[in-house]
Write a protein that holds these residues in place. Structure first.
Motif, short mmCIF file in Angstrom:
data_model
loop_
_atom_site.label_atom_id
_atom_site.label_comp_id
_atom_site.label_asym_id
_atom_site.label_seq_id
_atom_site.Cartn_x
_atom_site.Cartn_y
_atom_site.Cartn_z
N THR A 243 0.83 -1.21 0.00
CA THR A 243 0.00 0.00 0.00
C THR A 243 0.86 1.25 0.00
N LEU A 244 1.90 1.27 0.84
CA LEU A 244 2.74 2.46 0.91
C LEU A 244 3.60 2.62 -0.34
N THR A 245 4.01 1.51 -0.94
CA THR A 245 4.80 1.59 -2.17
C THR A 245 3.97 2.12 -3.33
N ASN A 246 2.73 1.69 -3.40
CA ASN A 246 1.84 2.11 -4.49
C ASN A 246 0.82 3.14 -4.02
N ARG A 247 1.25 4.00 -3.13
CA ARG A 247 0.36 4.96 -2.51
C ARG A 247 -0.31 5.89 -3.52
#
Length: 163
Positions: A28-32
Motif C-alpha cells: 500500500t505504501l509503495t503504491n500509494r
C-alpha cells in the motif's frame, strides 16, 4: 502430542498472517499514489469537494487502522490458541471454523496466483497458501481420536463421570 503440534501450526498460521499484514502495508505504501488516485476518483463522484490531501490522509489512516486491527486479531488468535492448549473445546471449535475459512481462501489464492501482478500480492498469495496448509494440518490434528480426549472434562473422585 497432537495438540502441542497443532498449537505450533496455529502459531505459524498467526505468524504468516502478521507477515501478510506487513506485506500488504508495504504494498500500500509503495503504491500509494495509485491507491490515492483510485480512491480520489471514487470519492469525487460522491463528494466533489474532497481534496487530494484529504484522500492521502484517508489512505494513510486506513493503512494504519488496518495494521492495528490485524495485530489485534493476531493477539486474539494467540489467546485462543493458548486456550486450545488448556483443553477448551470452544477454542478447538472456533479454530476449526477459522481454519476452514483459511483453507478456502488458500485454495482461492492457489488458483488465482497466476493472475495477480506485483511482488506484494504474489507474496501475500503464497503466504495464504502456506497458511491454508498449516491450518488444515492443525484442524486434522485437533480432530484425531487421541486429541478428543484432551478436550474431555477432568474426571476424578467426587467429579461427574467418576466411578
Amino acid at each position: 502430542m497432537d495438540i502441542t503440534t497443532a498449537r505450533q501450526l496455529w502459531w505459524g498460521v498467526i505468524g504468516l498472517g502478521v507477515g501478510r499484514l506487513f506485506i500488504s502495508l508495504a504494498d500500500t505504501l509503495t503504491n500509494r499514489e495509485r491507491f490515492s488516485a483510485e480512491f480520489r476518483e471514487r470519492m469525487q463522484s460522491t463528494d466533489p469537494q474532497i481534496t487530494p490531501a484529504m484522500v492521502d490522509l484517508l489512505v494513510t489512516v486506513g493503512a494504519i487502522l488496518g495494521v492495528v486491527l490485524g495485530l489485534a486479531v493476531a493477539a486474539l488468535g494467540v489467546l485462543v490458541v493458548h486456550q486450545l492448549g488448556k483443553g477448551k473445546l470452544w477454542a478447538r471449535t472456533l479454530l476449526t471454523f477459522v481454519g476452514v475459512w483459511l483453507v478456502i481462501t488458500g485454495v482461492i489464492a492457489l488458483f488465482s496466483i497466476g493472475v495477480v501482478e506485483g511482488a506484494g500480492p504474489v507474496l501475500s498469495g503464497a503466504a495464504s497458501i502456506v497458511q491454508a496448509v498449516l491450518a488444515g494440518g492443525a484442524i486434522f490434528l485437533c480432530q484425531r481420536p487421541e486429541s478428543a480426549k484432551w478436550f474431555l472434562p477432568p474426571r476424578g473422585p467426587g467429579k461427574p463421570g467418576s466411578p
